[in-house]
Design a protein around this motif. Structure first.
Motif, PDB file in Angstrom:
ATOM      1  N   ARG A 256       0.833  -1.220   0.000  1.00 19.83           N
ATOM      2  CA  ARG A 256       0.000   0.000   0.000  1.00 19.83           C
ATOM      3  C   ARG A 256       0.864   1.266   0.000  1.00 19.83           C
ATOM      4  N   GLN A 257       2.015   1.204  -0.660  1.00 13.43           N
ATOM      5  CA  GLN A 257       2.948   2.342  -0.650  1.00 13.43           C
ATOM      6  C   GLN A 257       2.294   3.645  -1.079  1.00 13.43           C
ATOM      7  N   ASP A 258       1.472   3.601  -2.117  1.00 14.66           N
ATOM      8  CA  ASP A 258       0.839   4.826  -2.609  1.00 14.66           C
ATOM      9  C   ASP A 258      -0.082   5.439  -1.563  1.00 14.66           C
ATOM     10  N   VAL A 259      -0.797   4.602  -0.833  1.00 13.09           N
ATOM     11  CA  VAL A 259      -1.696   5.100   0.202  1.00 13.09           C
ATOM     12  C   VAL A 259      -0.893   5.677   1.366  1.00 13.09           C
ATOM     13  N   TRP A 260       0.209   5.005   1.747  1.00 12.56           N
ATOM     14  CA  TRP A 260       1.045   5.523   2.833  1.00 12.56           C
ATOM     15  C   TRP A 260       1.710   6.847   2.434  1.00 12.56           C
ATOM     16  N   ALA A 261       2.012   7.005   1.170  1.00 13.78           N
ATOM     17  CA  ALA A 261       2.547   8.291   0.703  1.00 13.78           C
ATOM     18  C   ALA A 261       1.494   9.388   0.864  1.00 13.78           C
ATOM     19  N   ARG A 262       0.252   9.063   0.552  1.00 14.21           N
ATOM     20  CA  ARG A 262      -0.841  10.027   0.726  1.00 14.21           C
ATOM     21  C   ARG A 262      -1.030  10.373   2.207  1.00 14.21           C
ATOM     22  N   ILE A 263      -0.939   9.365   3.078  1.00 14.23           N
ATOM     23  CA  ILE A 263      -1.069   9.598   4.524  1.00 14.23           C
ATOM     24  C   ILE A 263       0.049  10.528   5.008  1.00 14.23           C
ATOM     25  N   ALA A 264       1.269  10.270   4.558  1.00 16.51           N
ATOM     26  CA  ALA A 264       2.403  11.111   4.951  1.00 16.51           C
ATOM     27  C   ALA A 264       2.230  12.534   4.412  1.00 16.51           C
ATOM     28  N   ASP A 265       1.713  12.680   3.204  1.00 14.50           N
ATOM     29  CA  ASP A 265       1.490  14.009   2.626  1.00 14.50           C
ATOM     30  C   ASP A 265       0.470  14.821   3.411  1.00 14.50           C
TER      31      ASP A 265
ATOM     32  N   ALA B 145      -9.535   3.838   1.687  1.00 12.98           N
ATOM     33  CA  ALA B 145      -8.249   3.221   1.318  1.00 12.98           C
ATOM     34  C   ALA B 145      -7.209   3.428   2.416  1.00 12.98           C
ATOM     35  N   MET B 146      -7.216   4.591   3.048  1.00 11.44           N
ATOM     36  CA  MET B 146      -6.261   4.845   4.128  1.00 11.44           C
ATOM     37  C   MET B 146      -6.576   4.001   5.362  1.00 11.44           C
ATOM     38  N   ALA B 147      -7.839   3.874   5.698  1.00  9.23           N
ATOM     39  CA  ALA B 147      -8.216   3.039   6.844  1.00  9.23           C
ATOM     40  C   ALA B 147      -7.853   1.581   6.570  1.00  9.23           C
ATOM     41  N   GLU B 148      -8.097   1.118   5.368  1.00 11.38           N
ATOM     42  CA  GLU B 148      -7.775  -0.256   5.008  1.00 11.38           C
ATOM     43  C   GLU B 148      -6.272  -0.497   5.065  1.00 11.38           C
ATOM     44  N   ALA B 149      -5.490   0.448   4.578  1.00 10.76           N
ATOM     45  CA  ALA B 149      -4.026   0.312   4.615  1.00 10.76           C
ATOM     46  C   ALA B 149      -3.528   0.250   6.057  1.00 10.76           C
ATOM     47  N   PHE B 150      -4.092   1.076   6.915  1.00 11.45           N
ATOM     48  CA  PHE B 150      -3.696   1.071   8.327  1.00 11.45           C
ATOM     49  C   PHE B 150      -4.049  -0.251   8.999  1.00 11.45           C
ATOM     50  N   TRP B 151      -5.301  -0.696   8.858  1.00  8.34           N
ATOM     51  CA  TRP B 151      -5.745  -1.901   9.555  1.00  8.34           C
ATOM     52  C   TRP B 151      -5.140  -3.171   8.968  1.00  8.34           C
TER      53      TRP B 151
END
Length: 151
Positions: free
Chosen positions: A43-52, A69-75
């Protein structure tokens, strides 16, 4: 009345590897690291969005469609069982290396947890590894109890 030292003797570096409990702990550590790292990389793309977005308060408990998508990547990664499994394996390995007893109920709990996961979502590779970890911990505790030096 003399006070006796009740601390267990540390196990030599060669002997602790022979313990089923040690192998359960090592497998738990490896599984925890593997799950956390691989699921995060998936989920690298989603983690990049979270960091941004600043990393704080980005994952709501009840996510809207744009945050799903961010909640799913976290969980699926750091909010999943990978980190606690790594910590459990580290503790078991440390106790084993120090010659301390790891209780059998811990392995039984991991077995029950993996069976529940398997019944609810299917017995995939990860669930079978979790079942193996619990079995190693339970079997290691049982064999340790039966050794004359631990009675």
């Amino acid at each position: 009345m003399a006070i006796t030292d009740t601390r267990p003797e540390p196990v030599t570096s060669r002997a602790w590897w022979r313990s089923l409990t040690a192998w359960g702990g090592i497998l738990a550590m490896c599984g925890g690291v593997f799950h956390t790292v691989v699921s995060t990389l998936m989920r690298q793309d989603v983690w990049a969005r979270i960091a941004d977005e600043g990393f704080f308060y980005v994952i709501p408990l009840l996510p809207s469609a744009d945050r799903l998508a961010m909640a799913e990547a976290f969980w699926f990664s750091v909010g999943s069982f990978g980190v606690p499994l790594l910590l459990l394996g580290s503790l078991v390995t440390r106790l084993t290396r120090r010659g301390e007893h790891v209780p059998g109920w811990l392995g039984g709990g991991v077995i029950a947890w993996s069976v529940l996961i398997g019944l609810l979502s299917g017995f995939d590779g990860g669930t079978l590894i979790l079942l193996l970890i619990g079995t190693l911990l339970a079997a290691g505790a049982w064999t340790t109890r039966r050794e004359p030096s631990h009675r």
